[in-house]
Design a protein around this motif. Structure first.
Motif, PDB file in Angstrom:
ATOM      1  N   ILE A   1       0.842  -1.246  -0.138  1.00  0.00           N
ATOM      2  CA  ILE A   1      -0.009   0.002  -0.084  1.00  0.00           C
ATOM      3  C   ILE A   1       0.867   1.099  -0.022  1.00  0.00           C
ATOM      4  O   ILE A   1       1.872   1.257   0.878  1.00  0.00           O
ATOM      5  CB  ILE A   1      -0.977  -0.011   1.133  1.00  0.00           C
ATOM      6  N   ASN A   2       0.595   2.225  -0.998  1.00  0.00           N
ATOM      7  CA  ASN A   2       1.273   3.520  -1.023  1.00  0.00           C
ATOM      8  C   ASN A   2       1.004   4.574  -0.557  1.00  0.00           C
ATOM      9  O   ASN A   2      -0.342   4.664  -0.642  1.00  0.00           O
ATOM     10  CB  ASN A   2       1.872   3.424  -2.549  1.00  0.00           C
ATOM     11  N   CYS A   3       1.710   5.413  -0.234  1.00  0.00           N
ATOM     12  CA  CYS A   3       1.399   6.897   0.293  1.00  0.00           C
ATOM     13  C   CYS A   3       2.099   7.880  -0.022  1.00  0.00           C
ATOM     14  O   CYS A   3       3.416   7.621  -0.059  1.00  0.00           O
ATOM     15  CB  CYS A   3       1.313   6.734   1.848  1.00  0.00           C
ATOM     16  N   ALA A   4       1.766   8.955  -0.700  1.00  0.00           N
ATOM     17  CA  ALA A   4       2.411  10.299  -0.786  1.00  0.00           C
ATOM     18  C   ALA A   4       2.193  11.373   0.082  1.00  0.00           C
ATOM     19  O   ALA A   4       1.104  11.719   0.356  1.00  0.00           O
ATOM     20  CB  ALA A   4       2.363  10.809  -2.300  1.00  0.00           C
ATOM     21  N   TYR A   5       3.368  11.903   0.425  1.00  0.00           N
ATOM     22  CA  TYR A   5       3.091  13.137   1.462  1.00  0.00           C
ATOM     23  C   TYR A   5       3.828  14.124   0.785  1.00  0.00           C
ATOM     24  O   TYR A   5       4.685  14.276  -0.051  1.00  0.00           O
ATOM     25  CB  TYR A   5       3.749  12.804   2.856  1.00  0.00           C
ATOM     26  N   SER A   6       3.288  15.650   1.077  1.00  0.00           N
ATOM     27  CA  SER A   6       3.795  16.786   0.539  1.00  0.00           C
ATOM     28  C   SER A   6       4.554  17.476   1.398  1.00  0.00           C
ATOM     29  O   SER A   6       5.327  18.680   0.846  1.00  0.00           O
ATOM     30  CB  SER A   6       2.641  17.655  -0.168  1.00  0.00           C
ATOM     31  N   ASN A   7       4.630  17.505   2.857  1.00  0.00           N
ATOM     32  CA  ASN A   7       5.211  18.458   3.682  1.00  0.00           C
ATOM     33  C   ASN A   7       6.724  17.663   4.123  1.00  0.00           C
ATOM     34  O   ASN A   7       6.641  16.643   4.766  1.00  0.00           O
ATOM     35  CB  ASN A   7       4.452  18.471   4.922  1.00  0.00           C
ATOM     36  N   SER A   8       7.605  18.257   3.482  1.00  0.00           N
ATOM     37  CA  SER A   8       9.046  17.937   3.806  1.00  0.00           C
ATOM     38  C   SER A   8       9.449  17.952   4.931  1.00  0.00           C
ATOM     39  O   SER A   8      10.387  17.382   5.441  1.00  0.00           O
ATOM     40  CB  SER A   8       9.938  18.642   2.705  1.00  0.00           C
ATOM     41  N   ALA A   9       8.769  19.000   5.851  1.00  0.00           N
ATOM     42  CA  ALA A   9       9.208  19.008   7.219  1.00  0.00           C
ATOM     43  C   ALA A   9       8.596  18.010   8.195  1.00  0.00           C
ATOM     44  O   ALA A   9       8.966  17.987   9.319  1.00  0.00           O
ATOM     45  CB  ALA A   9       8.777  20.540   7.658  1.00  0.00           C
ATOM     46  N   SER A  10       7.755  17.099   7.665  1.00  0.00           N
ATOM     47  CA  SER A  10       7.257  16.008   8.453  1.00  0.00           C
ATOM     48  C   SER A  10       8.410  15.257   9.097  1.00  0.00           C
ATOM     49  O   SER A  10       9.220  14.742   7.952  1.00  0.00           O
ATOM     50  CB  SER A  10       6.153  15.321   7.884  1.00  0.00           C
ATOM     51  N   ASP A  11       8.320  14.740  10.072  1.00  0.00           N
ATOM     52  CA  ASP A  11       9.297  13.990  10.876  1.00  0.00           C
ATOM     53  C   ASP A  11       8.898  12.631  11.398  1.00  0.00           C
ATOM     54  O   ASP A  11       9.677  11.697  11.864  1.00  0.00           O
ATOM     55  CB  ASP A  11      10.085  14.682  11.883  1.00  0.00           C
ATOM     56  N   TYR A  12       7.589  12.201  11.143  1.00  0.00           N
ATOM     57  CA  TYR A  12       6.905  10.878  11.733  1.00  0.00           C
ATOM     58  C   TYR A  12       5.941  10.492  11.002  1.00  0.00           C
ATOM     59  O   TYR A  12       4.991  11.441  10.769  1.00  0.00           O
ATOM     60  CB  TYR A  12       6.744  11.415  13.263  1.00  0.00           C
TER      61      TYR A  12
END
Lengths: 114, 112
Positions: A21-32
């Protein structure tokens, strides 16, 4: 806007196969990042988490991979079982002035065929 | 060990009414967060409380309010209910900021 999204709304696999299952995120500052499983009529159940200083983490039958370069997260389930049928959410846990709010995507439904 | 418990499990209200939802965190957890989950979507963050103080608020109107008690339990209040407030309201607890949040099974709120 900043969001966590999923590539596929529904994934159908045969019992015993591996699921990804894949997921993309856009906030490069996310750390967890956290993966949750939600069965019908229940709240999200914690599966596994990974911090941004790691690129892989393994649990029981599950592995999470994190690619920060392309802002991509995946959940691998080995030897998928009928009990794995559920909606899976990835969640981004962002640090924002001390707040730790989870941002969820819309989810991927995993259907396991016997 | 008991998980996060929420009450009531189901609730039916009419437009304009007020509602209070309750949450008991896992023993030892000091952080409680509230989420709204509309059918077919992922949960959306409403509030986070830690050590009885509000630490974060999502994009929800002032009709939504919450508080955390000395025993770390929490209440979510919604005033002047609208049809669009119909949703599953989830409570999650964690020991602190840097640890996973664990969810209850939610309160299903229906507005007629």
């Amino acid at each position: 806007g900043e969001s966590v999204g999923l590539h596929l709304p529904t994934l159908s696999v045969q019992e015993g196969d591996n699921s990804i299952i894949n997921c993309a995120y856009s906030n490069s500052a996310s750390d967890y990042f956290i993966w949750y499983k939600q069965e019908s009529g229940k709240g999200p159940q914690f599966i596994i988490d990974i911090r941004s200083n790691m690129d892989k983490r393994q649990g029981q039958r599950v592995t999470v991979l994190l690619n920060k370069t392309v802002k991509h997260l995946s959940l691998q389930i080995a030897a998928t079982q009928p009990g794995d049928s559920a909606v899976y959410f990835c969640a981004e846990n962002r640090v924002d002035t001390g707040r730790r709010a989870l941002t969820f995507g819309s989810g991927t439904r995993l259907q396991v065929q016997p | 060990d008991a998980g996060v418990t929420q009450s009531p499990t189901h609730l039916i209200k009419t437009r304009g009414q007020q509602v209070t939802l309750r949450c008991s965190p896992i023993s030892g957890h000091k952080s409680v967060s509230w989420y709204q989950q509309v059918l077919g979507q992922g949960p959306q963050f409403i509030f986070q409380y830690y050590e009885k103080e509000e630490r974060g608020r999502g994009n929800f109107p002032d009709r939504f309010s919450a508080r955390q008690f000395p025993n770390y339990s929490s209440e979510l209040n919604v005033n002047a209910l609208l049809l669009g407030d119909s949703a599953l309201y989830l409570c999650a607890s964690s020991p602190s900021f840097n640890q996973p949040q664990h969810f209850g099974d939610g309160t299903r709120l229906s507005i007629l």
